[in-house]
Design a protein around this motif. Structure first.
Motif, short mmCIF file in Angstrom:
data_model
loop_
_atom_site.label_atom_id
_atom_site.label_comp_id
_atom_site.label_asym_id
_atom_site.label_seq_id
_atom_site.Cartn_x
_atom_site.Cartn_y
_atom_site.Cartn_z
N LEU A 1 0.82 -1.21 0.00
CA LEU A 1 0.00 0.00 0.00
C LEU A 1 0.85 1.27 0.00
CD1 LEU A 1 -2.95 0.87 0.03
CD2 LEU A 1 -2.88 0.83 2.53
N PHE B 1 1.85 2.46 -3.44
CA PHE B 1 0.62 2.85 -4.13
C PHE B 1 0.18 4.24 -3.69
CE2 PHE B 1 -4.01 3.17 -3.65
CZ PHE B 1 -4.40 3.13 -4.98
N THR C 1 -8.20 2.93 5.15
CA THR C 1 -8.38 1.72 4.35
C THR C 1 -8.92 0.56 5.19
OG1 THR C 1 -6.03 1.20 4.68
CG2 THR C 1 -6.63 2.34 2.66
N ASP D 1 -11.19 3.11 0.80
CA ASP D 1 -11.56 1.99 -0.07
C ASP D 1 -12.99 1.54 0.21
OD1 ASP D 1 -11.13 0.82 2.38
OD2 ASP D 1 -9.66 -0.65 1.70
N TYR E 1 -9.26 3.72 -8.22
CA TYR E 1 -8.14 2.84 -8.54
C TYR E 1 -8.49 1.41 -8.18
CZ TYR E 1 -5.38 7.12 -8.92
OH TYR E 1 -4.91 8.35 -9.30
N LEU F 1 -3.53 -1.92 -7.22
CA LEU F 1 -2.55 -1.35 -6.28
C LEU F 1 -1.12 -1.62 -6.71
CD1 LEU F 1 -5.17 -1.24 -4.54
CD2 LEU F 1 -3.72 -1.73 -2.56
N CYS G 1 -9.96 1.59 -4.45
CA CYS G 1 -9.63 2.76 -3.66
C CYS G 1 -10.20 3.99 -4.36
CB CYS G 1 -8.11 2.90 -3.53
SG CYS G 1 -7.36 1.74 -2.37
#
Length: 252
Positions: A17, A20, A93, A126, A216, A219, A247
């Motif tokens: 993450l 990303f 998240t 997310d 998105y 990732l 996300c």
């Protein structure tokens, strides 16, 4: 072995993450704030990724927050609405925006995040959606952990009401070594969430003052000639498939 260790091993992928989030930001972000951080896995991974970076980990639960103690990580025990820490990236998240059960409450939170972002900052959360979003059922997988442990992770959507958007989701764990169970906990985590759809989140972000929103699905991204990862928003809705986790980013 406890439920927080299992959660970090089975649910989070903080190492994936971090690049990303940097790629979504698109600049040189230094400060990350992780809201609803739990054990602060993302905040710790962010701070560990570079000596120039620091993180703020925000949660109201003292137990998991004790794990946030790490170099260049400031743990804040508070309601996220009460945290005034500024950041280049604010992330929420593993679906915690579902804690806001009404649209006014969601917009207030997003407005608060927008106000606490540094110039050109980005907020990332997310959600999940698609054909099975409100389906009752389970999903499981086995994770190989250090020390010869095998962790069985079970995600259960126990209740789901598409007329209200409310869901009841739970996580169960069982860890064994050579066939001997060393830890087991049903309902280790229980979440009663409002499952916000992608357009609902984007509309709420726009109302909260974000100048642009993006979605998105990948990732992983790609790496440019300088070795820096870059990511592209979803272009074709067909790329999402029947069911998806995405996300949603809002740019300050």
């Amino acid at each position: 072995m406890d439920k927080y260790t299992c959660y970090e091993l089975c649910v989070q992928d903080a190492a994936r993450l971090v690049p990303f989030l940097e790629a979504v930001h698109g600049g040189r972000p230094r400060v990350l704030r992780e809201d609803f951080c739990g054990t602060a896995g993302v905040a710790r991974a962010w701070a560990a990724s570079s000596p120039q970076r620091r993180a703020v980990a925000v949660d109201q639960s003292a137990g998991p927050l004790r794990r946030a103690r790490a170099e260049r990580v400031r743990a804040v025990r508070a309601e996220v609405m009460g945290c005034g820490a500024r950041a280049d990236i604010i992330t929420a998240t593993n679906f915690p925006v579902g804690y806001w059960h009404t649209r006014p409450a969601l917009v207030r939170y997003l407005e608060r995040c927008r106000a606490r972002l540094n110039p050109r900052g980005v907020f990332v959360c997310d959600t999940y959606g698609g054909a099975t979003a409100f389906t009752i059922g389970t999903m499981s997988r086995d994770i190989r952990a250090p020390g010869g442990l095998r962790i069985h992770y079970l995600w259960e959507q126990r209740e789901a009401d598409p007329t209200t958007g409310m869901v009841l989701d739970t996580i169960h764990f069982r860890a064994d070594r050579d066939g001997e169970i060393v830890y087991q906990e049903a309902d280790a985590f229980v979440y009663r969430w409002r499952l916000w759809s992608v357009p609902e989140l984007r509309d709420a972000m726009a109302e909260a003052g974000f100048r642009k929103t993006e979605v998105y699905a990948d990732l992983g991204g790609a790496v440019d000639q300088h070795g820096k990862m870059y990511v592209r928003p979803v272009g074709d809705p067909a790329d999402l498939g029947e069911s998806f986790v995405v996300c949603v980013a809002g740019r300050a």
